[in-house]
Design a protein around this motif. Structure first.
Motif, PDB file in Angstrom:
ATOM      1  N   TYR A  75      -4.944   2.534  10.144  1.00 38.62           N
ATOM      2  CA  TYR A  75      -4.786   1.238  10.815  1.00 38.62           C
ATOM      3  C   TYR A  75      -5.054   1.329  12.319  1.00 38.62           C
ATOM      4  O   TYR A  75      -5.709   0.472  12.889  1.00 38.62           O
ATOM      5  CB  TYR A  75      -3.375   0.703  10.558  1.00 38.62           C
ATOM      6  CG  TYR A  75      -3.117  -0.667  11.142  1.00 38.62           C
ATOM      7  CD1 TYR A  75      -3.675  -1.795  10.557  1.00 38.62           C
ATOM      8  CD2 TYR A  75      -2.310  -0.836  12.258  1.00 38.62           C
ATOM      9  CE1 TYR A  75      -3.438  -3.060  11.065  1.00 38.62           C
ATOM     10  CE2 TYR A  75      -2.066  -2.090  12.775  1.00 38.62           C
ATOM     11  CZ  TYR A  75      -2.633  -3.199  12.182  1.00 38.62           C
ATOM     12  OH  TYR A  75      -2.400  -4.444  12.698  1.00 38.62           O
TER      13      TYR A  75
ATOM     14  N   LYS B  43       0.826  -1.207   0.000  1.00 36.86           N
ATOM     15  CA  LYS B  43       0.000   0.000   0.000  1.00 36.86           C
ATOM     16  C   LYS B  43       0.864   1.263   0.000  1.00 36.86           C
ATOM     17  O   LYS B  43       0.634   2.186  -0.781  1.00 36.86           O
ATOM     18  CB  LYS B  43      -0.955  -0.009   1.202  1.00 36.86           C
ATOM     19  CG  LYS B  43      -1.961  -1.156   1.168  1.00 36.86           C
ATOM     20  CD  LYS B  43      -2.873  -1.159   2.373  1.00 36.86           C
ATOM     21  CE  LYS B  43      -2.157  -1.442   3.673  1.00 36.86           C
ATOM     22  NZ  LYS B  43      -1.598  -2.795   3.782  1.00 36.86           N
ATOM     23  N   THR B  44       1.862   1.302   0.871  1.00 32.58           N
ATOM     24  CA  THR B  44       2.730   2.478   0.938  1.00 32.58           C
ATOM     25  C   THR B  44       3.625   2.569  -0.290  1.00 32.58           C
ATOM     26  O   THR B  44       3.894   3.672  -0.785  1.00 32.58           O
ATOM     27  CB  THR B  44       3.555   2.466   2.241  1.00 32.58           C
ATOM     28  OG1 THR B  44       2.646   2.477   3.359  1.00 32.58           O
ATOM     29  CG2 THR B  44       4.469   3.678   2.330  1.00 32.58           C
TER      30      THR B  44
ATOM     31  N   ASP C 153      -3.000   6.805   7.183  1.00 36.52           N
ATOM     32  CA  ASP C 153      -2.958   5.404   7.590  1.00 36.52           C
ATOM     33  C   ASP C 153      -3.943   5.251   8.736  1.00 36.52           C
ATOM     34  O   ASP C 153      -3.685   5.690   9.856  1.00 36.52           O
ATOM     35  CB  ASP C 153      -1.552   5.007   8.031  1.00 36.52           C
ATOM     36  CG  ASP C 153      -1.428   3.518   8.329  1.00 36.52           C
ATOM     37  OD1 ASP C 153      -2.451   2.895   8.672  1.00 36.52           O
ATOM     38  OD2 ASP C 153      -0.321   2.990   8.227  1.00 36.52           O
TER      39      ASP C 153
ATOM     40  N   HIS D 192      -1.823  11.647   2.686  1.00 34.98           N
ATOM     41  CA  HIS D 192      -1.625  10.202   2.876  1.00 34.98           C
ATOM     42  C   HIS D 192      -2.011   9.857   4.305  1.00 34.98           C
ATOM     43  O   HIS D 192      -1.398  10.339   5.254  1.00 34.98           O
ATOM     44  CB  HIS D 192      -0.154   9.871   2.604  1.00 34.98           C
ATOM     45  CG  HIS D 192       0.172   8.415   2.677  1.00 34.98           C
ATOM     46  ND1 HIS D 192       1.460   7.960   2.811  1.00 34.98           N
ATOM     47  CD2 HIS D 192      -0.602   7.304   2.620  1.00 34.98           C
ATOM     48  CE1 HIS D 192       1.455   6.649   2.841  1.00 34.98           C
ATOM     49  NE2 HIS D 192       0.219   6.221   2.732  1.00 34.98           N
TER      50      HIS D 192
ATOM     51  N   THR E 161       6.323   8.084   3.090  1.00 40.96           N
ATOM     52  CA  THR E 161       6.570   6.953   3.973  1.00 40.96           C
ATOM     53  C   THR E 161       5.275   6.635   4.700  1.00 40.96           C
ATOM     54  O   THR E 161       4.331   7.435   4.687  1.00 40.96           O
ATOM     55  CB  THR E 161       7.682   7.266   4.987  1.00 40.96           C
ATOM     56  OG1 THR E 161       7.283   8.394   5.762  1.00 40.96           O
ATOM     57  CG2 THR E 161       9.005   7.561   4.297  1.00 40.96           C
ATOM     58  N   SER E 162       5.235   5.504   5.356  1.00 38.90           N
ATOM     59  CA  SER E 162       4.023   5.115   6.067  1.00 38.90           C
ATOM     60  C   SER E 162       3.736   6.095   7.203  1.00 38.90           C
ATOM     61  O   SER E 162       4.588   6.336   8.049  1.00 38.90           O
ATOM     62  CB  SER E 162       4.170   3.704   6.642  1.00 38.90           C
ATOM     63  OG  SER E 162       2.996   3.374   7.360  1.00 38.90           O
TER      64      SER E 162
ATOM     65  N   GLU F 207      -4.995   4.382   3.639  1.00 41.20           N
ATOM     66  CA  GLU F 207      -4.723   2.962   3.868  1.00 41.20           C
ATOM     67  C   GLU F 207      -5.602   2.506   5.024  1.00 41.20           C
ATOM     68  O   GLU F 207      -5.769   3.236   5.990  1.00 41.20           O
ATOM     69  CB  GLU F 207      -3.253   2.754   4.231  1.00 41.20           C
ATOM     70  CG  GLU F 207      -2.282   3.163   3.148  1.00 41.20           C
ATOM     71  CD  GLU F 207      -0.833   2.866   3.516  1.00 41.20           C
ATOM     72  OE1 GLU F 207      -0.590   1.927   4.308  1.00 41.20           O
ATOM     73  OE2 GLU F 207       0.055   3.563   3.004  1.00 41.20           O
TER      74      GLU F 207
ATOM     75  N   THR G 185       1.911   5.638   9.734  1.00 42.07           N
ATOM     76  CA  THR G 185       1.272   4.841  10.774  1.00 42.07           C
ATOM     77  C   THR G 185       1.216   5.554  12.121  1.00 42.07           C
ATOM     78  O   THR G 185       0.179   5.571  12.775  1.00 42.07           O
ATOM     79  CB  THR G 185       2.001   3.489  10.946  1.00 42.07           C
ATOM     80  OG1 THR G 185       1.931   2.798   9.702  1.00 42.07           O
ATOM     81  CG2 THR G 185       1.352   2.651  12.022  1.00 42.07           C
TER      82      THR G 185
END
Length: 172
Positions: free
Chosen positions: A95, A52-53, A93, A91, A70-71, A121, A73
């Motif tokens: 999660y 995904k990233t 994340d 972007h 970059t992620s 994501e 997270t």
């Protein structure tokens, strides 16, 4: 990249693509960036390590944005301003977020969406209410103890924005 799998007539606006390396995933992101414009929401789904990233990194390169993708997270969201006249890339994340759209509202994505390309994501069940128009990208990979780099991807455009988009150009 391999040719797309046969189109599934049950899913209009959908294309399946096989990616066999991280570089192919980035290249797919660069090509996808050419189809994106301000106001687009892209939802990425897939197991940890699915790419995904890496796909988003290619999107950032294709959109010509500032900063290494970059992620996000631990920071949840990053904004990458455009280096030219294109839209910024937001972007996200999701999660670690469990509260659905209520928790996502704290990120003000509804404010960012009209002038940005927003990539989320892990956004299933969390961001669909932002817009009926979105591109859903599902990435499947072998799980377990494997070094297999093959990814089976399904890209589905939903809503009026994607009704006439030809996603099959991504498989070229």
């Amino acid at each position: 990249m391999e040719a797309p799998a046969p189109h599934n007539p049950a899913e209009p606006g959908s294309v399946q693509i096989v990616v066999t390396s991280p570089e192919q995933m980035r290249e797919l992101g660069r090509r996808l960036a050419k189809l994106l414009r301000a106001g687009d929401l892209v939802m990425l789904s897939g197991e940890l390590g699915a790419g995904k990233t890496t796909l988003t990194r290619g999107l950032g390169e294709g959109l010509g944005v500032r900063g290494a993708v970059t992620s996000p997270t631990f920071v949840i969201a990053r904004v990458h301003p455009s280096l030219g006249d294109g839209p910024p890339l937001v972007h996200v994340d999701a999660y670690r977020l469990s509260g659905g759209l209520d928790e996502m509202e704290d990120l003000d994505l509804d404010v960012s969406l009209p002038e940005s390309v927003v990539v989320v994501e892990w956004g299933e069940g969390k961001v669909e209410e932002l817009t009926e128009d979105r591109l859903q990208v599902v990435i499947h990979r072998a799980v377990g103890d494997t070094t297999d780099e093959v990814r089976q991807m399904t890209l589905t455009g939903l809503g009026e924005r994607w009704a006439s988009a030809d996603l099959s150009v991504l498989a070229a």
